[in-house]
Design a protein around this motif. Structure first.
Motif, PDB file in Angstrom:
ATOM      1  N   ALA A 238      17.362  16.214  18.032  1.00 30.26           N
ATOM      2  CA  ALA A 238      18.544  17.088  18.602  1.00 30.26           C
ATOM      3  C   ALA A 238      19.264  16.049  19.532  1.00 30.26           C
ATOM      4  CB  ALA A 238      17.655  17.630  19.843  1.00 30.26           C
ATOM      5  N   VAL A 239      20.539  16.458  18.943  1.00 28.05           N
ATOM      6  CA  VAL A 239      21.802  15.612  18.797  1.00 28.05           C
ATOM      7  C   VAL A 239      23.092  16.136  19.885  1.00 28.05           C
ATOM      8  CG1 VAL A 239      23.679  13.440  18.253  1.00 28.05           C
ATOM      9  CG2 VAL A 239      21.127  14.281  17.169  1.00 28.05           C
ATOM     10  N   ALA A 240      23.509  15.530  20.832  1.00 23.89           N
ATOM     11  CA  ALA A 240      24.901  16.630  21.679  1.00 23.89           C
ATOM     12  C   ALA A 240      26.220  15.338  21.973  1.00 23.89           C
ATOM     13  CB  ALA A 240      23.961  16.002  22.954  1.00 23.89           C
ATOM     14  N   ILE A 241      26.754  16.045  20.994  1.00 23.60           N
ATOM     15  CA  ILE A 241      28.228  15.239  21.338  1.00 23.60           C
ATOM     16  C   ILE A 241      29.209  15.697  21.901  1.00 23.60           C
ATOM     17  CG2 ILE A 241      30.434  14.775  19.131  1.00 23.60           C
ATOM     18  CD1 ILE A 241      27.603  13.537  18.963  1.00 23.60           C
ATOM     19  N   ILE A 242      29.840  15.031  23.075  1.00 19.78           N
ATOM     20  CA  ILE A 242      30.925  15.201  23.822  1.00 19.78           C
ATOM     21  C   ILE A 242      31.933  14.864  23.605  1.00 19.78           C
ATOM     22  CG2 ILE A 242      31.826  15.383  26.280  1.00 19.78           C
ATOM     23  CD1 ILE A 242      29.026  14.449  26.964  1.00 19.78           C
ATOM     24  N   GLY A 243      32.625  16.081  22.688  1.00 17.73           N
ATOM     25  CA  GLY A 243      34.076  15.787  22.498  1.00 17.73           C
ATOM     26  C   GLY A 243      33.992  16.985  20.811  1.00 17.73           C
TER      27      GLY A 243
ATOM     28  N   GLU B 139      33.007  20.301  24.145  1.00 20.29           N
ATOM     29  CA  GLU B 139      34.304  21.021  23.914  1.00 20.29           C
ATOM     30  C   GLU B 139      34.788  21.347  25.442  1.00 20.29           C
ATOM     31  OE1 GLU B 139      37.847  19.291  23.839  1.00 20.29           O
ATOM     32  OE2 GLU B 139      35.793  18.678  21.507  1.00 20.29           O
ATOM     33  N   ILE B 140      35.864  20.326  25.887  1.00 23.99           N
ATOM     34  CA  ILE B 140      36.471  21.515  26.958  1.00 23.99           C
ATOM     35  C   ILE B 140      37.776  22.023  26.325  1.00 23.99           C
ATOM     36  CG2 ILE B 140      38.167  19.194  27.301  1.00 23.99           C
ATOM     37  CD1 ILE B 140      37.216  19.963  30.388  1.00 23.99           C
ATOM     38  N   VAL B 141      38.743  21.491  25.369  1.00 22.58           N
ATOM     39  CA  VAL B 141      39.468  22.285  24.809  1.00 22.58           C
ATOM     40  C   VAL B 141      39.131  22.831  23.531  1.00 22.58           C
ATOM     41  CG1 VAL B 141      42.028  21.998  23.931  1.00 22.58           C
ATOM     42  CG2 VAL B 141      41.231  20.064  25.442  1.00 22.58           C
TER      43      VAL B 141
ATOM     44  N   GLU C 117      25.954  11.005  23.078  1.00 23.98           N
ATOM     45  CA  GLU C 117      27.136   9.984  23.579  1.00 23.98           C
ATOM     46  C   GLU C 117      28.315  10.828  23.069  1.00 23.98           C
ATOM     47  OE1 GLU C 117      28.285   8.648  18.948  1.00 23.98           O
ATOM     48  OE2 GLU C 117      27.057   9.699  18.183  1.00 23.98           O
ATOM     49  N   ALA C 118      29.557  10.381  24.069  1.00 28.69           N
ATOM     50  CA  ALA C 118      30.671  10.917  24.041  1.00 28.69           C
ATOM     51  C   ALA C 118      31.517  10.411  23.031  1.00 28.69           C
ATOM     52  CB  ALA C 118      31.277  10.682  25.531  1.00 28.69           C
ATOM     53  N   ASP C 119      32.438  11.505  22.247  1.00 31.94           N
ATOM     54  CA  ASP C 119      33.703  10.963  20.950  1.00 31.94           C
ATOM     55  C   ASP C 119      34.397  10.041  21.800  1.00 31.94           C
ATOM     56  OD1 ASP C 119      34.477  10.277  18.587  1.00 31.94           O
ATOM     57  OD2 ASP C 119      35.229  12.450  18.969  1.00 31.94           O
ATOM     58  N   ALA C 120      34.812   9.068  20.918  1.00 32.07           N
ATOM     59  CA  ALA C 120      35.976   7.661  21.460  1.00 32.07           C
ATOM     60  C   ALA C 120      36.968   8.191  22.687  1.00 32.07           C
ATOM     61  CB  ALA C 120      36.045   6.704  20.500  1.00 32.07           C
ATOM     62  N   LEU C 121      36.832   8.225  23.048  1.00 30.66           N
ATOM     63  CA  LEU C 121      38.200   8.639  24.425  1.00 30.66           C
ATOM     64  C   LEU C 121      38.510   7.499  25.312  1.00 30.66           C
ATOM     65  CD1 LEU C 121      39.199  10.952  25.928  1.00 30.66           C
ATOM     66  CD2 LEU C 121      36.703  10.556  28.079  1.00 30.66           C
ATOM     67  N   ARG C 122      39.973   7.380  25.452  1.00 29.82           N
ATOM     68  CA  ARG C 122      40.816   6.298  25.803  1.00 29.82           C
ATOM     69  C   ARG C 122      40.357   6.533  27.316  1.00 29.82           C
ATOM     70  NH1 ARG C 122      44.175   8.599  22.141  1.00 29.82           N
ATOM     71  NH2 ARG C 122      44.916   7.136  20.694  1.00 29.82           N
TER      72      ARG C 122
END
Length: 774
Positions: free
Chosen positions: A558-563, A586-588, A638-643
């Motif tokens: 099970a994997v979760a990716i934010i973004g 994804e928020i957008v 993990e969260a995708d790369a976010l500035r």
């Protein structure tokens, strides 16, 4: 009352304006901080933010209505005492607000499976106390300083202007200074001290006030000449409906302006507060101008309707001309594209260099001058051009409406409160209808067209006030039709603002945000709210971020990716046959729609694989809120790369967030983040006892993390894994070669230095990286 009394004292008047300026400053300070903390409870997605804003407005509306009735029933001393009491009530809530919102609402209540209705109810009840007392202030003071023989709207407009200018200052100082120096909790304490000072000022004014209001009209000073007012065509209830429509249009325009300017400014943590300050400065300055203008207007109601018409006409025309210029003038388009480059301007550096540029009278060259000019163009000239003029007209119309509606001194408080409540109700409806409905159905461009046409109601009403003089209203309605036609369509608007042509972009938007895919040089760039995210075809940092953790983990079921972005990280995390479920949060929401549209027009191998993978499930909400409420456990989160400088990025780089991630991991699971700053590394290490650092990729766990390059290479040769990445056009071995060749930096429990308290880390209450703290 004698001429030297409180009403005639300039010193007292200045003190009153200063108090109301400070009250407005504190109110916006709280809004900036409380809204941030409440997104931890409800999420930062469009639905939660809309509920938060609506809850703020509901409290203000109730307070305005109640304040008006109370003001008309109290004497002068009682009104000042009530104002002081309201300031004390706000300060009392402020002092407990941070632990209430963060430690109770977020930490204890938010993990519960609450419905949206329950969440809205909790938010409304939580904010009702402070916002109710904030709403009471204007009716109380308006009645306290109004004169029977001088225009009450002059004082009302001046008070409103001072309060709104204070709010503008509060918005700027909170984000540009306090959030960067003392953090959110200490900032709220400063706000509470300011409210206490306002309460003391109110008590001092109450002590000097007579016990009873004088009924001797002859003794009341007349403050300036006042033109006779023509009889109003509309009753007071009719004016409240008109002002509700004005609020609907104003908040809808604010949403559109902030969407357009946010795309150009590449939204960061300073963008919203800066634009809001410009908006409020225009309204406050306009109210001050209107308070003087109103005295000389013989037909204030008609002038109000003309100003409201001018607001929507200017709003539509300015966007149309901006888009036209960007499309027709090549050099301007190139210049705009340069100004819109995210990497060209660091906000904090831009402000510093602008100050140096001004102090030296422009006698600086090179980078300082370039940064200063960029900052001025992006953060001052452009926003003022788009929203400065219409907001000044909005503020001026407030004073004119007060002049038209304030026909009975005995009802001054109730009429101020009634009008404010109507405007707040209209604004709330505008926030909900435009944010949750119109943007999703029509998009920004067609919503703007609709608002311009809706503004045609004001000249229609103007025709009723002067039936024999119809040339101006008819001309205004004609202009509204013409400007609505000039406003570009959705694709044209966003292609110009992304430095592209209509045929080279794919666009989708709703209240949650804007997604644009722009084709160039055999590649497709992904922009979310104007900010570049990643590209198609896949490969590079996003690919490695998604691929490395699942190849290191022995069994990532099970994997979760934010973004989502281009889908690169999500697709790269899908390379193991052992993975049975992959949740992408994804928020957008429009991002997925644009990827599907691109896939039908211009198929990409990896994109086809991403969209056709039944293991991937999408949730369009706030990622942190999703984890908070989820009962599932994951092997990799993990969260995708976010500035780090992006708006709300601190919510995904704080100790509290990493602690949440660790709590949602299965035994031996990996928490993963991009770690571009030393502070993020230190924050991550504070939570995870075992950490591997591969350049700027951080992998943490509660147990030792085995790293064996040979094992990873063996997993890369698994038929499923090999075929999955090959179908996506990704050379997996090449992507990971440099990371596998050099061993990662290993941190164990012995490397930790405490719990993070007092260390240079990011927390929910002090997200230092987000605000550029050095």
């Amino acid at each position: 009352m004698p001429a030297q009394s409180m009403h005639g004292s300039r010193r007292t008047s200045r003190l009153l304006l200063l108090l109301f300026f400070g009250s407005g400053f504190a109110a916006l300070l709280y809004q900036m901080v409380w809204q941030r903390l409440l997104t931890l409870f409800g999420g930062a997605d469009v639905y939660s933010v809309t509920i938060i804003v609506a809850s703020f407005m509901a409290g203000l509306g109730f307070g305005s209505l109640a304040g008006g009735h109370v003001a008309d029933r109290l004497g002068l001393r009682g009104r000042f005492l009530a104002f002081a009491g309201a300031e004390l009530a706000i300060a009392a809530f402020a002092l407990v607000s941070v632990p209430l919102l963060h430690d109770v609402l977020y930490a204890r209540i938010a993990p519960m499976a609450l419905s949206r209705l329950s969440t809205a109810g909790i938010l409304l009840l939580t904010l009702l106390w402070p916002t109710f007392f904030m709403g009471m202030s204007l009716p109380l003071l308006a009645k306290a300083v109004s004169l029977r023989d001088s225009p009450p709207e002059a004082w009302i407009g001046t008070l409103y202007g001072a309060n709104t200018l204070g709010a503008a200052a509060g918005s700027l100082v909170t984000v540009w200074v306090l959030a960067r120096t003392v953090g959110f909790a200490r900032a709220v304490e400063w706000g509470a001290l300011l409210n206490l000072a306002c309460a003391v000022g109110g008590l001092a004014m109450a002590a000097k006030a007579p016990r009873r209001d004088s009924d001797d009209r002859a003794e009341r000073p007349v403050e300036g000449a006042r033109e006779p007012v023509a009889p109003s065509t509309f009753s007071f209830p009719a004016w409240t409906l008109v002002y509700a429509l004005s609020g609907f249009i104003a908040l809808s325009l604010e949403i559109l302006w902030f969407r357009i300017l946010g795309v150009i400014l590449k939204s960061n943590s300073f963008t919203f507060a800066t634009l809001l300050a410009i908006y409020l400065t225009g309204v406050g300055g306009g109210a001050l101008l209107g308070s003087r203008w109103g005295r000389r207007s013989a037909r204030p109601g008609e002038t109000f309707l003309l100003l409201q018409t001018a607001v929507v006409l200017y709003a539509g025309l300015s966007v149309a001309l901006l888009t036209l210029l960007l499309g027709r003038v090549g050099t301007l388009e190139l210049l705009w594209h340069y100004f819109g480059d995210y990497e060209a301007l660091d906000v904090a550096v831009g402000l510093r260099d602008t100050l140096r540029f001004v102090v030296h009278g422009g006698h600086v060259v090179g980078l300082v001058q370039d940064q200063a000019l960029l900052f001025l163009a992006l953060y001052v000239v452009l926003p003022v051009t788009l929203i400065g003029v219409p907001t000044i007209l909005m503020g001026a119309s407030f004073s004119l409406l007060q002049r038209a509606a304030q026909t009975d001194h005995a009802l001054v408080g109730r009429r101020v409160g009634g009008l404010q409540t109507a405007n707040i109700v209209g604004s709330t409806v505008g926030t909900v209808v435009t944010g949750l409905g119109l943007l999703q159905i029509l998009g920004s461009a067609w919503t703007l067209k609709l608002l311009v046409l809706l503004g045609g109601v004001f000249p229609i009403l103007l025709m009723r006030t002067r039936p024999k003089a119809r040339s101006v209203p008819i001309a205004a309605m004609g202009l509204a039709l013409g400007i609505a036609w000039l406003v570009p369509d959705e694709v044209t608007l966003w292609s110009r603002l992304h430095g592209s042509s209509s045929g080279d972009i794919v666009v989708a938007e709703d209240g949650s945000g804007l997604s644009v895919l722009r084709n160039h040089d055999a590649a497709t760039s992904v922009f979310v709210n104007g900010l570049g995210q990643s590209e198609i075809p896949y490969g590079g940092g996003h690919t490695r971020l998604g691929m490395l953790p699942v190849l290191l983990h022995p069994n990532p079921e099970a994997v979760a990716i934010i973004g989502l972005g281009s889908g690169d990280t999500v697709f790269s995390a899908s390379g193991r046959q052992e993975t049975k479920r992959l949740d992408c949060i994804e928020i957008v929401a429009p991002q997925l729609e644009t990827l599907r549209l691109l896939s039908t027009r211009q198929p990409h191998r990896a994109l086809t694989g991403l969209l056709g993978d039944g293991r991937i499930h999408y949730a369009f909400t706030d990622g942190r809120a999703f984890l908070l409420r989820s009962a599932d456990r994951y092997d990799v989160i993990e969260a995708d790369a976010l500035r780090p400088s992006s708006a709300y990025s601190g919510n995904l780089y704080s100790i509290e967030y990493f602690t949440l991630v660790r709590s949602r991991l299965s035994a031996g699971g990996f928490g993963v983040t991009w770690g571009p700053t030393p502070r993020i590394l230190e924050t991550f290490r504070t939570v995870f006892p075992y950490v591997l650092r591969f350049d700027d990729i951080l992998i943490g766990s509660g147990a030792p993390i085995p790293f064996d390059p040979a094992t990873v290479e063996t997993r890369l040769q698994d038929p499923f894994t090999r075929d999955q990445y090959r179908r996506g056009g990704i050379d997996a071995a090449a992507e990971l070669a440099s990371l596998l060749k050099h061993p990662p930096v290993v941190y164990g429990p012995h490397a930790l230095r405490g719990t993070g308290l007092g260390m240079d880390v990011n927390t929910d209450l002090f997200p230092k990286d987000e605000y550029g703290v050095k």
